[in-house]
Design an enzyme around this catalytic site. Structure first.
Site, PDB file in Angstrom:
ATOM      1  N   HIS A  64       0.869  -1.183   0.000  1.00 58.67           N
ATOM      2  CA  HIS A  64       0.000   0.000   0.000  1.00 58.67           C
ATOM      3  C   HIS A  64       0.901   1.227   0.000  1.00 58.67           C
ATOM      4  CE1 HIS A  64      -3.657  -2.332   0.795  1.00 58.67           C
ATOM      5  NE2 HIS A  64      -2.833  -3.140   1.441  1.00 58.67           N
ATOM      6  N   LEU A  65       0.829   2.010  -1.083  1.00 62.54           N
ATOM      7  CA  LEU A  65       1.727   3.167  -1.198  1.00 62.54           C
ATOM      8  C   LEU A  65       0.999   4.484  -0.948  1.00 62.54           C
ATOM      9  CD1 LEU A  65       4.056   2.058  -4.133  1.00 62.54           C
ATOM     10  CD2 LEU A  65       4.286   1.657  -1.679  1.00 62.54           C
ATOM     11  N   ARG A  66      -0.303   4.443  -0.690  1.00 63.18           N
ATOM     12  CA  ARG A  66      -1.078   5.575  -0.165  1.00 63.18           C
ATOM     13  C   ARG A  66      -1.204   6.772  -1.096  1.00 63.18           C
ATOM     14  NH1 ARG A  66      -3.216   2.030   3.044  1.00 63.18           N
ATOM     15  NH2 ARG A  66      -2.110   1.545   4.947  1.00 63.18           N
ATOM     16  N   ASN A  96      -6.483   0.770  -2.877  1.00 65.59           N
ATOM     17  CA  ASN A  96      -7.278   1.473  -1.857  1.00 65.59           C
ATOM     18  C   ASN A  96      -6.670   2.814  -1.503  1.00 65.59           C
ATOM     19  OD1 ASN A  96      -5.133   0.258  -0.514  1.00 65.59           O
ATOM     20  ND2 ASN A  96      -6.281  -0.031   1.382  1.00 65.59           N
ATOM     21  N   ASP A 153      -8.801  -4.786  -2.563  1.00 72.72           N
ATOM     22  CA  ASP A 153      -8.100  -5.033  -1.296  1.00 72.72           C
ATOM     23  C   ASP A 153      -8.344  -3.952  -0.244  1.00 72.72           C
ATOM     24  OD1 ASP A 153      -6.360  -6.405   0.482  1.00 72.72           O
ATOM     25  OD2 ASP A 153      -4.894  -4.837   0.103  1.00 72.72           O
ATOM     26  N   HIS A 233      -3.056 -12.428   1.583  1.00 73.10           N
ATOM     27  CA  HIS A 233      -2.711 -12.537   3.023  1.00 73.10           C
ATOM     28  C   HIS A 233      -3.526 -13.576   3.805  1.00 73.10           C
ATOM     29  CE1 HIS A 233      -6.101  -9.847   2.897  1.00 73.10           C
ATOM     30  NE2 HIS A 233      -5.388  -8.744   2.720  1.00 73.10           N
ATOM     31  N   ASN A 284      -5.303  -6.543   9.385  1.00 68.30           N
ATOM     32  CA  ASN A 284      -6.428  -7.155   8.694  1.00 68.30           C
ATOM     33  C   ASN A 284      -5.903  -7.988   7.532  1.00 68.30           C
ATOM     34  OD1 ASN A 284      -8.535  -7.737   6.952  1.00 68.30           O
ATOM     35  ND2 ASN A 284      -9.355  -5.673   6.883  1.00 68.30           N
ATOM     36  N   ASP A 311       2.068  -7.061   2.335  1.00 64.52           N
ATOM     37  CA  ASP A 311       0.918  -6.232   2.722  1.00 64.52           C
ATOM     38  C   ASP A 311       1.396  -4.974   3.465  1.00 64.52           C
ATOM     39  OD1 ASP A 311      -1.632  -5.297   3.045  1.00 64.52           O
ATOM     40  OD2 ASP A 311      -2.206  -6.742   4.594  1.00 64.52           O
TER      41      ASP A 311
END
Lengths: 435, 323
Positions: A64-66, A96, A153, A233, A284, A311
């Site tokens: 996740h690189l936001r 996401n 995801d 995951h 999660n 993740d």
């Protein structure tokens, strides 16, 4: 472009089965030669790889690189720096973001940002518009634009009807659907594994079956379709068994394991002072029990699980300082994953080095179709992506080792062994250090 | 040494009963029985930091503090900066910085008191955090049970069976009681429909049953819990208006009452000397009928009386120098 010689290491290439002492020469962004005693004259840079493993550039298919939207947690550039510090030359980032990666324009935006960063960055695009699980996003257009997989995801595709349509639409792209398997009706208010510790702490419990029912359902939905389907995951031991059965039937299904699910149990949520509510271990899906850890490791040993994925989920200190139920899920993983996989899988005798490298190169490359670009293997003429790993160097995970924008990990202070000491991406040395 | 520095050197926190040994719990109860000396904490300051509604507990702590000669201040959730987005920990740090010796914390988040105790240096007393613990309630319940069964001498509750009835899953009182009464030797049975008293509760060291009527003749006490409809939101989906008695956990109030309400008929079937307890506030006519709450078996007001006594002991234990 400068030329690099990686000299004196043990070259491991799972794709070809190569395992020998050799030098690797990289020139003009490509692998120029692999062999013993390669000529040094004219080489711009020599990396001493004595005592080290020289492998294809490691690939993390789940980060996740936001960016866009939450750049205070991570950016594509900062996440790519964390990647190369951890030995990864390629990462695949989840959709996401805010807005969600649900259009070809946003896919191109991420690819463009990736080109300016230290590692190769490929987007996994959203299955549904705004990841809301109601209507399909522009899957064909996003595949053409360069998406390397599809996932909502962070959220599960909970609707069986939507998932059935998604499997049918994704199939002709040749890419995989990556499911975040979590039945939301079974996890309302849940913040950690449903077990004794959640009960004691008065926290909503997250049962294993929330994952298992979705995986069972999706495999059944996919029987008449045959899309590539991947479970992200995996947290429940029983999910491994479900995958094993489906693979034995010849279904095109795969699964991934993350460092925390291989090394931690719900006891990590108690924290060092014994008082509970350690938000660093809130993730999660949640870390569960020893039996799940064991089943995941067995799934890796017998080939049911073919991919390792971090993740990597950056969050700020102040977010993780919130009360447990309000703090966000997730931990960073890029900088620490290699050492943690070594501890969980190699030092413990579950698998050998060649298999570990396979799970971090060939497996994820195939999952995301990156093998078609020559990634995930060492091949003369192929991309000059190489990772040099010192398997013996001992270190303690500290804040200074976390070079991304966030520091949230329950592994701070852990004594580990093994580290990437050089990371070469497209023929350029993007990271050197670590010993 | 300044009074504040001295306080810091000797203060300790009460966050829950789950991690406390039997001797420690019995010691606190003995301290309550002996009675904390009046005005023994004169000049010290206690702050009630209540981020969630409470009348009984907050008042009880204030009464206890005043009897010990302490000064008290009350901060309620809506009046605090939390409503402006400040975190619980920041609010606590600010109140501590004003020179408070003890923070009494009530919040809707499980673990809130633990989080605050990790951040501050003064004593923290958990006055109820989410579904986690309500340790002073657990202590006053143990005290009341010992009192009603002649066990005040040593607080050994061996041989006594206590049924905790109703909304166990949502209840911090139940968790403190399972730990506290269990540590003192009582046999604890959680009773309710599976949604409210799941079998998994056994891992806390209690028994679980759905058969209240079968248990009534053999138990020494029944502790009736309030139905916490407001905590059933997460299961039911949409946020419900206040006072809404719908819940995903029970089919209807009458369906629940059929098996689990403490009615006069059920009270009559209990054995001689058995008592009825309720931590309050009560939903009369739901989990307990008025005739039982006000009847001869009820020790509900004794619980309240003992509450102030126990909280004096807790404040003394947290802030006093004689340990």
């Amino acid at each position: 472009m400068a030329s690099v010689l990686i000299a004196g290491g043990r070259v491991l290439d799972p794709a070809s089965g190569l395992d020998r002492a050799a030098d690797v020469a990289v020139k003009d962004g490509k692998i120029a030669a692999i062999g013993p005693g390669l000529a040094r004259p004219g080489v711009d840079r020599v990396i001493n790889a004595e005592g080290c493993l020289v492998t294809p550039g490691l690939i993390d298919p789940h980060v996740h690189l936001r960016e866009p939207g939450q750049e205070h947690k991570e950016t594509i550039a900062s996440g790519a720096r964390a990647a190369v510090a951890g030995g990864f030359t390629t990462v695949c980032c989840m959709p996401n973001t805010s807005p969600a990666l649900d259009t070809p324009e946003l896919v191109r935006f991420v690819l463009g940002r990736g080109e300016q960063s230290a590692a190769r960055v490929f987007p996994v695009a959203a299955i549904s518009k705004q990841r809301r699980g109601n209507e399909l996003a522009e899957i064909s257009l996003m595949a053409r634009a360069g998406a390397v997989g599809f996932s909502d995801d962070g959220d599960c595709v909970a609707s069986a009807g939507l998932m059935a349509r998604a499997l049918a639409v994704v199939k002709p792209t040749g890419l995989a659907i990556m499911q975040h398997a979590q039945d939301p009706t079974l996890t309302k208010g849940a913040s950690m594994h449903a077990g004794e510790i959640a009960l004691k702490l008065g926290l909503g419990g997250w049962p294993r079956v929330a994952e298992e029912v979705i995986v069972e359902r999706d495999i059944r939905l996919n029987r008449g379709i045959g899309c590539r389907y991947h479970v992200q995951h995996i947290s429940s031991g029983e999910t491994v068994a479900i995958l094993r059965r489906a693979r034995a039937e010849g279904q095109p299904v795969s699964g991934e394991a993350s460092p925390h699910h291989l090394l931690l149990t719900h006891e990590a949520c108690i924290g060092a002072d014994g008082l509970g509510y350690n938000t660093m271990a809130k993730v999660n899906p949640p870390v569960r029990e020893t039996s799940d850890m064991k089943a995941l490791r067995e799934g890796i040993a017998d080939g049911t699980i073919t991919v390792l994925a971090t993740d990597h989920a950056p969050h700020t200190d102040s977010e993780k300082a919130l009360p447990f139920e309000e703090a966000p899920f997730g931990l960073v993983g890029l900088e620490t994953a290699l050492a943690l996989y070594i501890e969980a899988l190699v030092s413990s005798g579950v698998i050998g080095w060649m298999k570990l490298v396979q799970l971090m190169t060939v497996g994820p490359a195939k999952l995301c179709g990156l093998d078609r670009m020559g990634l995930g293997r060492l091949e003369v003429g192929g991309p000059g992506d190489v990772t040099v790993i010192d398997p013996e160097v001992k270190w303690t995970i500290g804040q200074k080792d976390l070079v991304g924008a966030s520091n949230n990990t329950p592994f701070l202070g852990r004594k580990v062994k093994g580290r990437a000491i050089a990371t070469v991406v497209g023929g350029e040395v993007k990271w050197e250090g670590g010993r | 040494m300044s009074p504040t520095a001295a306080a810091l050197a000797t203060s300790r926190s009460l966050l829950g009963l789950q991690n406390m040994a039997r001797a420690e719990i019995a010691g606190l109860l003995s301290r309550a029985r002996a009675g904390e000396p009046e005005r023994s904490l004169a000049g010290r300051l206690m702050a009630n930091l209540f981020f969630e509604d409470s009348t009984r507990t907050m008042t009880s702590f204030s009464v206890a503090a005043k009897r010990l000669g302490m000064q008290t201040i009350n901060l309620r959730g809506a009046a605090s900066s939390v409503s402006k987005g400040e975190t619980l920990v920041d609010t606590a740090l600010n109140v501590e910085a004003m020179g408070v010796d003890a923070l009494v914390v009530r919040a809707r988040q499980s673990g809130a008191a633990v989080g605050i105790a990790r951040a501050v240096k003064c004593a923290v007393i958990n006055a109820g955090d989410g579904r986690h613990e309500h340790p002073t309630q657990g202590l006053l319940d143990a005290y009341t049970l010992a009192e009603s069964h002649g066990r005040l001498e040593d607080f050994d509750l061996a041989g006594l069976t206590v049924a905790i009835v109703g909304d166990i899953a949502s209840s911090r009182v139940a968790r403190s009681n399972i730990a506290g009464l269990g540590a003192l030797g009582a046999n604890v049975v959680c009773v309710g429909p599976p949604g409210l008293a799941p079998a998994s509760l056994k891992s806390l060291g209690c028994e679980v049953s759905a058969d209240l009527d079968g248990l009534l003749p053999v138990i020494d006490a029944v502790m009736v819990l309030r139905m916490q409809f407001e905590r059933h939101d997460e299961e039911g989906g949409e946020k419900k208006p206040e006072g809404d008695r719908r819940s995903a956990m029970i089919a209807s109030v009458r369906d629940y009452r059929e098996l689990y309400a403490m009615t006069p008929a059920r009270a009559e079937r209990m054995k001689k000397g058995a008592v009825v307890m309720h931590p309050g506030p009560m939903n009369r006519g739901l989990e307990i009928d008025a005739e039982v709450a006000d009847g001869p078996r009820s020790v509900i007001l004794r619980q309240v009386t003992n509450g102030a006594r126990v909280r004096m002991a807790v404040l003394g234990w947290c802030l006093g120098r004689d340990g």
